[in-house]
Design an enzyme around this catalytic site. Structure first.
Site, PDB file in Angstrom:
ATOM      1  N   LYS A  22      -5.985  -0.368  -1.159  1.00  0.00           N
ATOM      2  CA  LYS A  22      -5.445   0.992  -0.949  1.00  0.00           C
ATOM      3  C   LYS A  22      -4.395   1.308  -2.027  1.00  0.00           C
ATOM      4  CE  LYS A  22      -2.025   1.686   2.167  1.00  0.00           C
ATOM      5  NZ  LYS A  22      -0.821   2.371   1.673  1.00  0.00           N
ATOM      6  N   ASN A  23      -3.483   0.358  -2.281  1.00  0.00           N
ATOM      7  CA  ASN A  23      -2.355   0.636  -3.171  1.00  0.00           C
ATOM      8  C   ASN A  23      -2.690   0.542  -4.653  1.00  0.00           C
ATOM      9  OD1 ASN A  23      -0.951   1.175  -0.898  1.00  0.00           O
ATOM     10  ND2 ASN A  23       0.302  -0.677  -0.928  1.00  0.00           N
ATOM     11  N   CYS A 116      10.038   8.268   6.060  1.00  0.00           N
ATOM     12  CA  CYS A 116       8.953   7.816   6.935  1.00  0.00           C
ATOM     13  C   CYS A 116       9.573   6.772   7.864  1.00  0.00           C
ATOM     14  CB  CYS A 116       7.792   7.260   6.126  1.00  0.00           C
ATOM     15  SG  CYS A 116       8.136   5.638   5.492  1.00  0.00           S
ATOM     16  N   ARG A 121      12.975   6.369   1.717  1.00  0.00           N
ATOM     17  CA  ARG A 121      11.954   6.428   0.669  1.00  0.00           C
ATOM     18  C   ARG A 121      12.250   7.498  -0.399  1.00  0.00           C
ATOM     19  NH1 ARG A 121       7.193   4.206   2.931  1.00  0.00           N
ATOM     20  NH2 ARG A 121       6.467   3.867   0.798  1.00  0.00           N
ATOM     21  N   ASP A 304       4.963  -5.958   2.498  1.00  0.00           N
ATOM     22  CA  ASP A 304       3.830  -5.477   3.309  1.00  0.00           C
ATOM     23  C   ASP A 304       3.203  -6.581   4.145  1.00  0.00           C
ATOM     24  OD1 ASP A 304       2.587  -3.047   0.865  1.00  0.00           O
ATOM     25  OD2 ASP A 304       4.292  -3.056   2.241  1.00  0.00           O
ATOM     26  N   ARG A 396      -5.017   4.198   8.269  1.00  0.00           N
ATOM     27  CA  ARG A 396      -4.607   4.621   6.922  1.00  0.00           C
ATOM     28  C   ARG A 396      -4.853   3.512   5.915  1.00  0.00           C
ATOM     29  NH1 ARG A 396       1.162   7.236   6.504  1.00  0.00           N
ATOM     30  NH2 ARG A 396       0.359   7.193   4.396  1.00  0.00           N
TER      31      ARG A 396
HETATM   32  C1  EPZ Z   1       4.793   0.938  -2.602  1.00  0.00           C
HETATM   33  O1  EPZ Z   1       5.604   1.932  -2.018  1.00  0.00           O
HETATM   34  C2  EPZ Z   1       3.663   0.690  -1.621  1.00  0.00           C
HETATM   35  N1  EPZ Z   1       2.886   1.924  -1.459  1.00  0.00           N
HETATM   36  C3  EPZ Z   1       4.238   0.232  -0.275  1.00  0.00           C
HETATM   37  O2  EPZ Z   1       3.148  -0.063   0.589  1.00  0.00           O
HETATM   38  C4  EPZ Z   1       5.036  -1.041  -0.507  1.00  0.00           C
HETATM   39  O3  EPZ Z   1       5.624  -1.444   0.707  1.00  0.00           O
HETATM   40  C5  EPZ Z   1       6.137  -0.772  -1.545  1.00  0.00           C
HETATM   41  O4  EPZ Z   1       5.543  -0.281  -2.770  1.00  0.00           O
HETATM   42  C6  EPZ Z   1       6.922  -2.018  -1.896  1.00  0.00           C
HETATM   43  O5  EPZ Z   1       6.067  -3.014  -2.367  1.00  0.00           O
HETATM   44  C7  EPZ Z   1       1.982   2.253  -2.424  1.00  0.00           C
HETATM   45  O6  EPZ Z   1       1.824   1.554  -3.416  1.00  0.00           O
HETATM   46  C8  EPZ Z   1       1.204   3.501  -2.196  1.00  0.00           C
HETATM   47  P1  EPZ Z   1       9.004   1.357  -3.921  1.00  0.00           P
HETATM   48  P2  EPZ Z   1       6.743   2.664  -2.917  1.00  0.00           P
HETATM   49  O7  EPZ Z   1       9.194   2.592  -4.737  1.00  0.00           O
HETATM   50  O8  EPZ Z   1       6.334   2.689  -4.330  1.00  0.00           O
HETATM   51  C9  EPZ Z   1      13.579   2.350  -3.272  1.00  0.00           C
HETATM   52  C10 EPZ Z   1       1.914   0.006   2.570  1.00  0.00           C
HETATM   53  O9  EPZ Z   1       2.160  -0.481   3.672  1.00  0.00           O
HETATM   54  N2  EPZ Z   1      13.339   3.499  -4.175  1.00  0.00           N
HETATM   55  O10 EPZ Z   1       8.570   0.101  -4.611  1.00  0.00           O
HETATM   56  O11 EPZ Z   1       7.081   3.939  -2.230  1.00  0.00           O
HETATM   57  C11 EPZ Z   1      12.842   2.488  -1.953  1.00  0.00           C
HETATM   58  O12 EPZ Z   1      13.608   3.233  -1.028  1.00  0.00           O
HETATM   59  C12 EPZ Z   1       3.015   0.706   1.790  1.00  0.00           C
HETATM   60  O13 EPZ Z   1       0.808  -0.059   1.973  1.00  0.00           O
HETATM   61  C13 EPZ Z   1      14.403   4.298  -4.547  1.00  0.00           C
HETATM   62  O14 EPZ Z   1      15.549   4.081  -4.127  1.00  0.00           O
HETATM   63  O15 EPZ Z   1       7.959   1.659  -2.767  1.00  0.00           O
HETATM   64  C14 EPZ Z   1      12.686   1.051  -1.521  1.00  0.00           C
HETATM   65  O16 EPZ Z   1      13.877   0.617  -0.891  1.00  0.00           O
HETATM   66  C15 EPZ Z   1       4.285   0.795   2.600  1.00  0.00           C
HETATM   67  N3  EPZ Z   1      14.194   5.353  -5.388  1.00  0.00           N
HETATM   68  C16 EPZ Z   1      12.538   0.294  -2.850  1.00  0.00           C
HETATM   69  O17 EPZ Z   1      13.009   1.181  -3.869  1.00  0.00           O
HETATM   70  C17 EPZ Z   1      12.945   5.633  -5.887  1.00  0.00           C
HETATM   71  O18 EPZ Z   1      12.809   6.596  -6.673  1.00  0.00           O
HETATM   72  C18 EPZ Z   1      11.089  -0.072  -3.190  1.00  0.00           C
HETATM   73  O19 EPZ Z   1      10.329   1.106  -3.057  1.00  0.00           O
HETATM   74  C19 EPZ Z   1      11.865   4.815  -5.490  1.00  0.00           C
HETATM   75  C20 EPZ Z   1      12.090   3.751  -4.647  1.00  0.00           C
END
Ligand code: EPZ
Length: 416
Positions: A22-23, A116, A121, A304, A396
């Site tokens: 998915k990711n 969420c 996020r 995850d 999802r």
């Molecule tokens: C990706 O989400 C994945 N989703 C998530 O999978 C996964 O849990 C996550 O990466 C971490 O590995 C997809 O790839 C579609 P991040 P993402 O940006 O990119 C902070 C699932 O279950 N952050 O790596 O949204 C954020 O709040 C989903 O399949 C900022 O502060 O996660 C978090 O604490 C859930 N500012 C940390 O970074 C930003 O601009 C990591 O988030 C972006 C992120």
């Protein structure tokens, strides 16, 4: 609202095919916005989120011809550079159209995703990176308005590792004027899969899979055919379910090299693991041993997989600490596990799980995608019947999960 009913206590046995990730699929589908040629994707999983992204791209004018597990996108008539709130609020990954839209059309209007269940996020790093590349960005009425004549290469440092942040800016940089360097970039395998697809389209990218990615922008990208990589989280979820139920299963069409820390933790819990090509076999006799997990960006233990290992620890021999360092609210499954008899104490981002000899079936509620997978695993091991409500979360990210689990001998059925 659909539910799943599970009769627990049956060790999983047999083999199951792992679906496309998915990711990886979600960012790679957005790469179709970067070219007017055909981008053909194969091994696409049949997931609700993939359907939602498909719909969003079509709303923008991307043509799509689909067959089973395959979609051919064509971005030659994209004329609507907007991702509306009512769609983005159901799938945060829609933010991944932002980078490609600004890079190819110089204009984008994308709804802020909002929070969420697992955390606020934010997308500030996506926005900061595009600004560093020369985009003018205004945030009004809950929308990100981005404009740029042509993005310019820049050196961008992520003060937090962000998977979709890295992916969005890698796609934006592919068509920018000059060289972009992403520092403290995400190293997830899905980032590498996206880079492989972009290179097949003519992008010049090096360093993906490390914390420094260099992208030399080109004028245009052409079409390509790309096979989506296997889903490492689906793989890990089935392996944990087999270990928790004391079963033995074989996963087909997967990869072990993207699951190293998960396989190490399963071996620590007492599972016998054998890798042969694209198959992983796990055998578990008796009760698993409790294992400590601490989530962190790849190649460390994936957030995850945190909820799934918590379910395993609920019935393991001993106590374990589960530390969640990525998201501020990713323990929503704890309350539900307690309803099944689990003994879990939470202090901030740390949960201490005391393994019980068994869990007792109950009605529980899914709150987010991976929490629902955790409850399925708990239901598979609990004595008696467990009914899981709000399983749209599960649909999802897991393709046909009850038919795959039934194939492995589970007594599981979907209640309309
Ligand atoms: C990706 O989400 C994945 N989703 C998530 O999978 C996964 O849990 C996550 O990466 C971490 O590995 C997809 O790839 C579609 P991040 P993402 O940006 O990119 C902070 C699932 O279950 N952050 O790596 O949204 C954020 O709040 C989903 O399949 C900022 O502060 O996660 C978090 O604490 C859930 N500012 C940390 O970074 C930003 O601009 C990591 O988030 C972006 C992120």
């Amino acid at each position: 609202m659909q539910k799943l009913a599970i009769q627990g206590g049956i060790p999983l046995r047999g083999e199951v095919r792992i679906s496309g990730a998915k990711n990886a699929a979600l960012p790679i589908m957005c790469a179709s916005l970067l070219t007017s040629d055909v981008l053909r994707l194969t091994n696409l999983p049949d997931l609700h989120d993939v359907g939602t992204m498909h719909k969003l791209l079509q709303q923008m004018g991307v043509a799509a011809e689909s067959a089973t597990g395959e979609i051919a996108f064509r971005g030659d008539k994209v004329d609507h550079w907007e991702a509306p709130y009512d769609l983005v609020k159901t799938m945060r990954a829609a933010i991944l159209v932002l980078g490609p839209l600004v890079a190819r059309f110089g204009d984008a209007k994308v709804s802020l995703p909002g929070g969420c269940a697992i955390g606020s996020r934010p997308v500030d790093l996506h926005i900061k990176g595009l600004q560093a590349m020369g985009a003018e960005i205004a945030i009004e009425h809950g929308y990100i308005h981005a404009k740029a004549k042509r993005l310019k290469g820049a050196r961008i440092f992520f003060d937090i590792v962000s998977v979709t942040g890295t992916e969005n800016l890698m796609m934006a940089a592919a068509l920018a004027d000059g060289v972009t360097v992403l520092e403290n970039a995400a190293r997830e395998p899905e980032v590498v899969d996206l880079a492989n697809c972009l290179r097949a389209m003519g992008a010049r990218i090096a360093g993906d899979g490390t914390d420094t990615i260099t992208i030399a922008g080109v004028e245009k990208l052409h079409g390509a055919t790309h096979r989506i990589m296997p889903d490492r989280i689906e793989s890990g979820t089935f392996l944990v379910a087999a270990a928790a139920t004391g079963g033995s299963i074989t996963l087909r069409e997967t990869r072990a090299d993207i699951l190293e820390t998960v396989l190490e933790k399963l071996a620590e819990a007492g599972a016998q693991i054998k890798v042969t090509g694209d198959a992983i076999r796990l055998e578990m006799s008796g009760r698993p041993k409790a294992v400590n997990v601490r989530t962190a960006p790849h190649p460390a233990f994936p957030t995850d997989m945190q909820a799934q290992f918590m379910a395993l620890n609920c019935i393991a021999d001993g106590s374990a600490m589960v530390v969640e360092t990525i998201f501020e609210n990713r323990f929503m499954h704890v309350q539900e596990l307690r309803r099944l008899g689990a003994q879990i104490d939470v202090e901030g981002n740390t949960a201490v799980v005391r393994g019980m000899s068994h869990l007792d079936g109950a009605t529980v509620m899914a709150t987010d995608l991976r929490a629902s997978a955790c409850l399925v695993i708990a239901g598979l091991v609990a004595q008696g019947e467990t009914v899981i409500d709000r399983i749209y979360h599960l649909d999802r990210g897991y393709e046909h999960i009850e038919s795959k689990l039934s194939q492995l001998g589970a007594n599981i059925r979907r209640l309309k």
